[in-house]
Motif scaffolding. Structure first.
Motif, PDB file in Angstrom:
ATOM      1  N   LYS A  57     -12.869  36.193 -10.611  1.00 48.49           N
ATOM      2  CA  LYS A  57     -11.999  35.829 -11.736  1.00 48.49           C
ATOM      3  C   LYS A  57     -10.539  35.749 -11.281  1.00 48.49           C
ATOM      4  CE  LYS A  57     -10.760  37.215 -16.415  1.00 48.49           C
ATOM      5  NZ  LYS A  57     -10.955  38.176 -17.496  1.00 48.49           N
ATOM      6  N   ALA A  58     -10.109  36.732 -10.479  1.00 48.80           N
ATOM      7  CA  ALA A  58      -8.728  36.740  -9.983  1.00 48.80           C
ATOM      8  C   ALA A  58      -8.468  35.545  -9.072  1.00 48.80           C
ATOM      9  CB  ALA A  58      -8.433  38.051  -9.253  1.00 48.80           C
ATOM     10  N   LEU A  59      -9.433  35.221  -8.220  1.00 43.79           N
ATOM     11  CA  LEU A  59      -9.270  34.078  -7.317  1.00 43.79           C
ATOM     12  C   LEU A  59      -9.222  32.760  -8.083  1.00 43.79           C
ATOM     13  CD1 LEU A  59     -11.609  35.146  -4.382  1.00 43.79           C
ATOM     14  CD2 LEU A  59      -9.115  34.919  -4.317  1.00 43.79           C
ATOM     15  N   LYS A  60     -10.037  32.637  -9.124  1.00 42.75           N
ATOM     16  CA  LYS A  60     -10.008  31.424  -9.949  1.00 42.75           C
ATOM     17  C   LYS A  60      -8.655  31.278 -10.642  1.00 42.75           C
ATOM     18  CE  LYS A  60     -14.908  30.796 -10.882  1.00 42.75           C
ATOM     19  NZ  LYS A  60     -15.966  30.754 -11.903  1.00 42.75           N
ATOM     20  N   LYS A  61      -8.111  32.388 -11.124  1.00 42.35           N
ATOM     21  CA  LYS A  61      -6.795  32.354 -11.775  1.00 42.35           C
ATOM     22  C   LYS A  61      -5.719  31.953 -10.767  1.00 42.35           C
ATOM     23  CE  LYS A  61      -3.561  35.163 -14.399  1.00 42.35           C
ATOM     24  NZ  LYS A  61      -3.247  36.486 -14.936  1.00 42.35           N
ATOM     25  N   GLU A  62      -5.764  32.557  -9.586  1.00 44.17           N
ATOM     26  CA  GLU A  62      -4.786  32.232  -8.544  1.00 44.17           C
ATOM     27  C   GLU A  62      -4.901  30.767  -8.132  1.00 44.17           C
ATOM     28  OE1 GLU A  62      -3.471  33.611  -4.028  1.00 44.17           O
ATOM     29  OE2 GLU A  62      -5.177  34.577  -4.989  1.00 44.17           O
ATOM     30  N   ASN A  63      -6.119  30.266  -8.010  1.00 51.14           N
ATOM     31  CA  ASN A  63      -6.342  28.874  -7.640  1.00 51.14           C
ATOM     32  C   ASN A  63      -5.755  27.933  -8.694  1.00 51.14           C
ATOM     33  OD1 ASN A  63      -7.401  26.781  -6.024  1.00 51.14           O
ATOM     34  ND2 ASN A  63      -9.239  26.676  -7.288  1.00 51.14           N
ATOM     35  N   ALA A  64      -5.947  28.251  -9.958  1.00 50.58           N
ATOM     36  CA  ALA A  64      -5.396  27.416 -11.029  1.00 50.58           C
ATOM     37  C   ALA A  64      -3.872  27.417 -10.980  1.00 50.58           C
ATOM     38  CB  ALA A  64      -5.883  27.914 -12.388  1.00 50.58           C
ATOM     39  N   GLU A  65      -3.264  28.576 -10.719  1.00 57.14           N
ATOM     40  CA  GLU A  65      -1.808  28.661 -10.629  1.00 57.14           C
ATOM     41  C   GLU A  65      -1.284  27.844  -9.441  1.00 57.14           C
ATOM     42  OE1 GLU A  65      -0.987  32.850 -10.427  1.00 57.14           O
ATOM     43  OE2 GLU A  65      -1.542  33.186 -12.523  1.00 57.14           O
ATOM     44  N   LEU A  66      -1.991  27.916  -8.327  1.00 66.22           N
ATOM     45  CA  LEU A  66      -1.578  27.157  -7.145  1.00 66.22           C
ATOM     46  C   LEU A  66      -1.709  25.653  -7.384  1.00 66.22           C
ATOM     47  CD1 LEU A  66      -3.107  29.388  -4.327  1.00 66.22           C
ATOM     48  CD2 LEU A  66      -0.675  29.074  -4.850  1.00 66.22           C
ATOM     49  N   LYS A  67      -2.756  25.242  -8.080  1.00 66.26           N
ATOM     50  CA  LYS A  67      -2.910  23.819  -8.405  1.00 66.26           C
ATOM     51  C   LYS A  67      -1.766  23.340  -9.297  1.00 66.26           C
ATOM     52  CE  LYS A  67      -7.891  23.238  -7.883  1.00 66.26           C
ATOM     53  NZ  LYS A  67      -9.159  22.922  -8.568  1.00 66.26           N
ATOM     54  N   ARG A  68      -1.394  24.151 -10.295  1.00 63.71           N
ATOM     55  CA  ARG A  68      -0.266  23.788 -11.174  1.00 63.71           C
ATOM     56  C   ARG A  68       1.027  23.681 -10.363  1.00 63.71           C
ATOM     57  NH1 ARG A  68      -2.967  27.094 -14.868  1.00 63.71           N
ATOM     58  NH2 ARG A  68      -1.778  28.910 -14.267  1.00 63.71           N
ATOM     59  N   ALA A  69       1.257  24.650  -9.496  1.00 64.22           N
ATOM     60  CA  ALA A  69       2.472  24.629  -8.675  1.00 64.22           C
ATOM     61  C   ALA A  69       2.473  23.405  -7.757  1.00 64.22           C
ATOM     62  CB  ALA A  69       2.570  25.913  -7.847  1.00 64.22           C
ATOM     63  N   ASN A  70       1.329  23.069  -7.212  1.00 64.58           N
ATOM     64  CA  ASN A  70       1.223  21.906  -6.338  1.00 64.58           C
ATOM     65  C   ASN A  70       1.530  20.625  -7.106  1.00 64.58           C
ATOM     66  OD1 ASN A  70       0.759  20.679  -3.875  1.00 64.58           O
ATOM     67  ND2 ASN A  70      -1.434  20.428  -4.245  1.00 64.58           N
ATOM     68  N   GLU A  71       1.054  20.505  -8.325  1.00 63.16           N
ATOM     69  CA  GLU A  71       1.344  19.328  -9.148  1.00 63.16           C
ATOM     70  C   GLU A  71       2.843  19.225  -9.456  1.00 63.16           C
ATOM     71  OE1 GLU A  71      -0.647  16.757  -9.950  1.00 63.16           O
ATOM     72  OE2 GLU A  71      -2.072  17.767  -8.628  1.00 63.16           O
ATOM     73  N   ILE A  72       3.479  20.355  -9.716  1.00 58.77           N
ATOM     74  CA  ILE A  72       4.923  20.363  -9.975  1.00 58.77           C
ATOM     75  C   ILE A  72       5.677  19.900  -8.732  1.00 58.77           C
ATOM     76  CG2 ILE A  72       6.909  21.881 -10.398  1.00 58.77           C
ATOM     77  CD1 ILE A  72       4.997  23.519 -12.247  1.00 58.77           C
ATOM     78  N   LEU A  73       5.268  20.420  -7.566  1.00 61.14           N
ATOM     79  CA  LEU A  73       5.923  20.029  -6.321  1.00 61.14           C
ATOM     80  C   LEU A  73       5.720  18.549  -6.019  1.00 61.14           C
ATOM     81  CD1 LEU A  73       5.129  23.141  -4.109  1.00 61.14           C
ATOM     82  CD2 LEU A  73       7.360  22.465  -5.038  1.00 61.14           C
ATOM     83  N   LYS A  74       4.518  18.028  -6.287  1.00 67.70           N
ATOM     84  CA  LYS A  74       4.268  16.600  -6.086  1.00 67.70           C
ATOM     85  C   LYS A  74       5.154  15.765  -7.002  1.00 67.70           C
ATOM     86  CE  LYS A  74      -0.579  16.751  -4.632  1.00 67.70           C
ATOM     87  NZ  LYS A  74      -1.959  16.407  -5.058  1.00 67.70           N
ATOM     88  N   ALA A  75       5.278  16.168  -8.246  1.00 70.87           N
ATOM     89  CA  ALA A  75       6.108  15.430  -9.196  1.00 70.87           C
ATOM     90  C   ALA A  75       7.573  15.462  -8.765  1.00 70.87           C
ATOM     91  CB  ALA A  75       5.947  16.005 -10.599  1.00 70.87           C
ATOM     92  N   ALA A  76       8.038  16.622  -8.315  1.00 70.55           N
ATOM     93  CA  ALA A  76       9.421  16.739  -7.870  1.00 70.55           C
ATOM     94  C   ALA A  76       9.670  15.876  -6.628  1.00 70.55           C
ATOM     95  CB  ALA A  76       9.758  18.200  -7.572  1.00 70.55           C
ATOM     96  N   ALA A  77       8.740  15.896  -5.702  1.00 71.40           N
ATOM     97  CA  ALA A  77       8.884  15.080  -4.492  1.00 71.40           C
ATOM     98  C   ALA A  77       8.922  13.604  -4.845  1.00 71.40           C
ATOM     99  CB  ALA A  77       7.741  15.374  -3.525  1.00 71.40           C
ATOM    100  N   SER A  78       8.073  13.203  -5.771  1.00 71.04           N
ATOM    101  CA  SER A  78       8.046  11.808  -6.209  1.00 71.04           C
ATOM    102  C   SER A  78       9.360  11.430  -6.890  1.00 71.04           C
ATOM    103  CB  SER A  78       6.868  11.590  -7.162  1.00 71.04           C
ATOM    104  OG  SER A  78       6.869  10.287  -7.666  1.00 71.04           O
ATOM    105  N   PHE A  79       9.859  12.322  -7.716  1.00 73.92           N
ATOM    106  CA  PHE A  79      11.124  12.086  -8.418  1.00 73.92           C
ATOM    107  C   PHE A  79      12.262  11.903  -7.430  1.00 73.92           C
ATOM    108  CE2 PHE A  79      15.072  14.005 -10.057  1.00 73.92           C
ATOM    109  CZ  PHE A  79      15.353  13.119 -11.086  1.00 73.92           C
ATOM    110  N   PHE A  80      12.381  12.831  -6.476  1.00 70.52           N
ATOM    111  CA  PHE A  80      13.477  12.750  -5.515  1.00 70.52           C
ATOM    112  C   PHE A  80      13.317  11.561  -4.564  1.00 70.52           C
ATOM    113  CE2 PHE A  80      14.075  17.260  -6.764  1.00 70.52           C
ATOM    114  CZ  PHE A  80      15.368  17.129  -7.222  1.00 70.52           C
ATOM    115  N   ALA A  81      12.090  11.188  -4.253  1.00 68.01           N
ATOM    116  CA  ALA A  81      11.863  10.006  -3.418  1.00 68.01           C
ATOM    117  C   ALA A  81      12.311   8.749  -4.153  1.00 68.01           C
ATOM    118  CB  ALA A  81      10.395   9.906  -3.033  1.00 68.01           C
TER     119      ALA A  81
END
Length: 93
Positions: A57-81
């Motif tokens: 359960k803890a690993l699934k929660k951590e994985n979901a948080e990392l996926k959200r953070a990764n999506e935010i970083l992708k969006a930011a990279a796209s924006f700045f590009a």
């Protein structure tokens, strides 16, 4: 408790019912599930232990948080590009 009274009854169902009645548990199946989980936790039966379930359960929660953070970083990279391509400066820099 079930293990303690098992020999005093003709079968496991009767032992479960006796303990269920004694403890005031609403369902014999609830107690049966607890007994099965205890057997898994103590290595008497195959299956996912309580500790493994908590870790999963803890690993699934951590994985979901990392996926959200990764999506935010992708969006930011796209924006700045896109800002760099258009020659626009972000935030008045």
């Amino acid at each position: 408790m079930v293990a303690e009274v098992r020999d005093d009854h003709p079968n496991e169902t009767a032992a479960l019912q006796a303990v269920t009645d004694k403890l005031g548990i609403g369902s014999r199946e609830t107690l049966r599930n607890w007994v099965k989980q205890n057997e898994v936790d103590t290595g008497q039966r195959p299956g996912t232990t309580t500790e493994e379930s908590v870790q999963l359960k803890a690993l699934k929660k951590e994985n979901a948080e990392l996926k959200r953070a990764n999506e935010i970083l992708k969006a930011a990279a796209s924006f700045f590009a896109s800002m760099a391509e258009s020659g626009t400066r972000a935030y008045g820099c």
